[in-house]
Write an enzyme that holds these catalytic residues in place. Structure first.
Site, PDB file in Angstrom:
ATOM      1  N   CYS A  67       8.656  79.859  56.612  1.00  0.00           N
ATOM      2  CA  CYS A  67       9.597  80.361  55.612  1.00  0.00           C
ATOM      3  C   CYS A  67      11.013  80.357  56.165  1.00  0.00           C
ATOM      4  CB  CYS A  67       9.190  81.776  55.196  1.00  0.00           C
ATOM      5  SG  CYS A  67      10.344  82.577  54.066  1.00  0.00           S
ATOM      6  N   CYS A  70      13.987  84.467  56.691  1.00  0.00           N
ATOM      7  CA  CYS A  70      14.445  85.282  57.813  1.00  0.00           C
ATOM      8  C   CYS A  70      14.695  84.372  59.011  1.00  0.00           C
ATOM      9  CB  CYS A  70      13.404  86.343  58.190  1.00  0.00           C
ATOM     10  SG  CYS A  70      13.045  87.540  56.905  1.00  0.00           S
ATOM     11  N   CYS A 144       5.021  88.942  52.492  1.00  0.00           N
ATOM     12  CA  CYS A 144       6.422  89.067  52.910  1.00  0.00           C
ATOM     13  C   CYS A 144       6.744  90.494  53.333  1.00  0.00           C
ATOM     14  CB  CYS A 144       7.327  88.645  51.761  1.00  0.00           C
ATOM     15  SG  CYS A 144       9.094  88.760  52.132  1.00  0.00           S
ATOM     16  N   GLN A 244      24.026  95.632  45.434  1.00  0.00           N
ATOM     17  CA  GLN A 244      23.737  95.717  46.859  1.00  0.00           C
ATOM     18  C   GLN A 244      22.257  95.422  47.072  1.00  0.00           C
ATOM     19  OE1 GLN A 244      26.054  95.911  49.076  1.00  0.00           O
ATOM     20  NE2 GLN A 244      27.728  96.403  47.677  1.00  0.00           N
ATOM     21  N   PHE A 271      37.441  94.790  42.302  1.00  0.00           N
ATOM     22  CA  PHE A 271      36.187  94.045  42.397  1.00  0.00           C
ATOM     23  C   PHE A 271      35.035  95.047  42.241  1.00  0.00           C
ATOM     24  CE2 PHE A 271      39.301  91.738  44.984  1.00  0.00           C
ATOM     25  CZ  PHE A 271      39.239  90.470  44.438  1.00  0.00           C
ATOM     26  N   GLU A 291      37.476  94.382  37.424  1.00  0.00           N
ATOM     27  CA  GLU A 291      36.469  93.364  37.746  1.00  0.00           C
ATOM     28  C   GLU A 291      36.717  92.150  36.870  1.00  0.00           C
ATOM     29  OE1 GLU A 291      33.611  90.942  38.712  1.00  0.00           O
ATOM     30  OE2 GLU A 291      33.768  92.811  39.830  1.00  0.00           O
ATOM     31  N   CYS A 365      31.567  91.722  53.055  1.00  0.00           N
ATOM     32  CA  CYS A 365      30.347  91.058  53.511  1.00  0.00           C
ATOM     33  C   CYS A 365      30.674  89.871  54.410  1.00  0.00           C
ATOM     34  CB  CYS A 365      29.510  90.604  52.311  1.00  0.00           C
ATOM     35  SG  CYS A 365      30.358  89.434  51.217  1.00  0.00           S
TER      36      CYS A 365
END
Length: 413
Positions: A67, A70, A144, A244, A271, A291, A365
């Site tokens: 996968c 990750c 998972c 989030q 935002f 926004e 981020c």
């Protein structure tokens, strides 16, 4: 030939120097490890670990090798936390900024409340899961350890939707979000939504208990409004809207924002999305939320109107990249909260510097664009005390952060 990994790049791949090629990248390796493998271009696609690092652990997920969801499960939690702090530190250092950076608050396993899964029809049914690393192959993920168990439990439902709604050669993307009333599923890439398909999909929703199903932007059926909780308010975000990634991460960032804003009575939330920070802030302050997406603003406004005990929240739909708030508009506020996408908020920060705003709380981020915008704020008279980091993308190279900027000498607009 053997190579020694010196450090990890910002995407989590190991970097090894070579005498004739420059640096080469090796996935799923760690600093200090000796690896071997064929170099193609600037990569060792399948490195063999000759000498492992003491920070190497056995990946806990049975899907890890196949996968691509990750990329850091082979590293200890302590190593990952320290590395993510270093990613932020290096980004700030590149801008000449020195700040205290707190170790991240890391979301637990099986806490991702939203994920985008890929799906294809097969001769025997359908395959639903994540793409393999740098691959078009879809890996099924019945065990998972990353996503919320409700998403794993819904994999058979997504298979049914794929069988009914995917073309033979096409691929569907399912954006799945856990809500207070069930799963909110937004599908893209399926067959055109004609009458018979609409009836079939609506029947699947009724039989399987999905809260809402959206097909290429059109809502097919909604059994229950898929609500999210932001402070005292309940909000129904538009299909596929940004949230989030974990409840834990949202709580950590919200706490950081509320603490940094302190006793401000008038706050601009730029935002603002669907109100992640606006609505908790409204418990003690009047908030102006801005926004670029009108459907998000409408969802925030409905959430505010349906909640009790909140102070006034006003909403403005505005493209802050093209039309940032100007100094005379910003001067009405005691504090500004800003949570831009990965590109950062260069234009808006330039206007903040020219305003009389004394407190800025920035959520980001992307450490690189955060450091760039932080540098502009500091040059404009702000000081940065410390940085809170949050790791809600467990086992990935991504890190989020929140920081407060203050200034004593305020510019004259």
């Amino acid at each position: 030939m053997e190579h020694r990994i010196e450090r990890l790049g910002h995407m989590g791949d190991g970097i090894a120097p070579t005498a004739d090629r420059g640096p080469v990248f090796a996935p799923r390796t760690l600093p200090g490890e000796v690896v071997s493998g064929e170099i193609i271009g600037d990569r060792i696609a399948a490195p063999k670990i000759v000498t492992p690092s003491s920070d190497r652990v056995t990946p806990p997920c049975p899907h890890y090798k196949s996968c691509g969801g990750c990329s850091l499960q082979h590293a200890s939690d302590g190593f990952v936390a320290a590395w993510k702090v270093d990613v932020v530190r290096r980004a700030l250092t590149a801008q000449g900024i020195d700040a205290q950076i707190h170790s991240p608050e890391t979301s637990p396993p099986n806490s991702r409340r939203r994920a985008t899964l890929s799906a294809r029809r097969t001769k025997r049914g359908a395959t639903v899961g994540f793409h393999g690393r740098a691959s078009g192959t879809i890996t099924e993920i019945p065990h998972c350890l990353l996503v919320d168990p409700a998403i794993v439990s819904a994999l058979p439902v997504l298979e049914i939707l794929t069988v009914e709604g995917a073309s033979r050669k096409g691929e569907i993307a399912f954006a799945v979000t856990v809500s207070g009333s069930g799963l909110d599923v937004s599908a893209t890439g399926g067959k055109p939504l004609d009458g018979p398909l609409r009836v079939t999909l609506a029947g699947i929703v009724a039989q399987t208990g999905l809260a809402r199903l959206t097909w290429d932007g059109e809502t097919v059926a909604m059994a229950e409004p898929p609500e999210q909780r932001f402070g005292a308010a309940r909000v129904v975000p538009p299909p596929g809207a940004f949230l989030q990634a974990t409840d834990h991460g949202q709580a950590a960032l919200t706490h950081a924002v509320l603490t940094a804003v302190g006793g401000a009575k008038r706050v601009a939330d730029l935002f603002a999305g669907c109100g992640t920070f606006s609505l908790p802030l409204a418990a003690k302050a009047e908030v102006h939320a801005v926004e670029g997406e009108s459907d998000m603003m409408a969802a925030l406004d409905r959430g505010w109107r349906g909640a009790a005990g909140l102070k006034r929240v006003t909403c403005e739909t505005r493209d802050l990249f093209r039309r940032p708030l100007l100094p005379d508009e910003l001067n009405r506020f005691d504090a500004v909260v800003i949570d831009p996408p990965r590109a950062g908020a260069e234009a808006q920060v330039a206007e903040i510097v020219q305003s009389r705003v004394a407190t800025v709380v920035m959520v980001s981020c992307n450490p690189v664009t955060f450091a760039r915008d932080a540098s502009a704020l500091i040059a404009g008279g702000f000081t940065l005390a410390d940085v809170t980091t949050v790791d809600q993308f467990r086992w990935s190279p991504h890190v989020e952060l929140a920081a407060r900027f203050d200034r004593r000498h305020i510019a004259t607009a």
